[in-house]
Design a protein around this motif. Structure first.
Motif: not given
Length: 301
Positions: A1-28
């Motif tokens: 069982m995974q006991t470590t989570a990833i947490v991100t604080q974000s907002y509208r101006d960082d939406f594109d960056a956060c979207k790319l982060l999510c894609e990278s998490i999906d992959r890696f």
């Protein structure tokens, strides 16, 4: 069982960056749950695009007391929040309070979190070795020179909040704790908040921090863990798995490509931190989100 989570604080101006982060998490990092906390007014935007798979979107207000209210005031790039019992609170302070509060929301199974800013992106698999030595989570600490911005302010704030002795403060001269991802262990985080609660007549640690004009969650958590909690479940290290690439370092896709390639010459590097400098200066421009995405994904092949 995974006991470590990833947490991100974000907002509208960082939406594109956060979207790319999510894609990278999906992959890696497909085995990690990802919790994203956003400004309430940005919730619908993020939910529509990024609430899928392992990614969960929350309003930041779930982490804040009801007495903290956001105002429409913007001054020198800062947003402000008000309360009936504290000084006006800048949005930057609110974000740090939210980081320290995440264990109030996360299920008990998560014993540690990796705080990923939106500007982080993975380019290689996230393995436990990137943030742990054996059973001990990394706690970043390194030497910084006297010119390091705000270091003295952050140490002074931690000293006041944690009742540090003069000897302890002196020992922290030229000490830097800022690093991303930033790893927090639940037990250490809870103990820190219990300590801060003693500073308030009603035991409200969030009010204590709202009344602190300038502090750093990196310094506050790390100094407490090192000097007051005997590095519980953590080990001090200078290792960095996400080197910082400042936006001033590149103007074109080719320049960014070169910066990322140079960073990845170290096999221990698994991602990059694409920090945007001078966010609040009028006229500041950055390489487009599409261009950054093309460069980053070229390293995914």
């Amino acid at each position: 069982m995974q006991t470590t989570a990833i947490v991100t604080q974000s907002y509208r101006d960082d939406f594109d960056a956060c979207k790319l982060l999510c894609e990278s998490i999906d992959r890696f990092a497909p085995g990690y749950d990802h919790f994203i906390f956003v400004n309430d007014e940005d919730y619908d935007l993020f939910v529509a695009a990024l609430q899928y798979g392992s990614h969960r979107i929350y309003k930041k207000s779930v982490l804040l007391p009801r007495y903290i209210l956001k105002t429409p005031i913007h001054f020198r790039g800062h947003t402000f929040w008000i309360t009936p019992c504290t000084i006006p609170v800048r949005g930057w302070i609110i974000q740090q309070i939210c980081k320290l509060a995440v264990f109030e929301i996360l299920p008990e199974k998560y014993q540690a979190v990796l705080h990923f800013d939106s500007e982080l992106v993975l380019v290689r698999p996230l393995t436990p070795e990137a943030y742990r030595d054996g059973e001990h989570y990394h706690l970043h600490k390194r030497h910084v020179d006297d010119s390091y911005p705000t270091q003295k302010d952050f140490v002074h704030a931690a000293a006041k909040l944690l009742n540090l002795t003069k000897e302890e403060v002196d020992s922290l001269r030229n000490t830097g704790y800022m690093c991303l991802p930033f790893c927090c262990v639940r037990a250490n985080n809870d103990a820190l908040l219990q300590q801060l609660s003693k500073k308030d007549i009603f035991g409200d640690w969030k009010r204590v921090l709202c009344n602190t004009y300038r502090f750093s969650e990196f310094y506050l958590y790390s100094i407490f863990t090192e000097l007051r909690f005997n590095n519980n479940q953590q080990v001090l290290t200078e290792k960095r798995s996400f080197p910082c690439i400042n936006s001033t370092s590149y103007q074109t896709e080719e320049e960014l490509q070169r910066c990322v390639a140079e960073s990845l010459e170290d096999p221990n590097i698994i991602g990059v931190w694409l920090q945007k400098d001078n966010r609040h200066q009028p006229g500041t421009s950055y390489l487009s989100a599409d261009a950054i995405e093309r460069v980053i994904k070229s390293f995914w092949q």
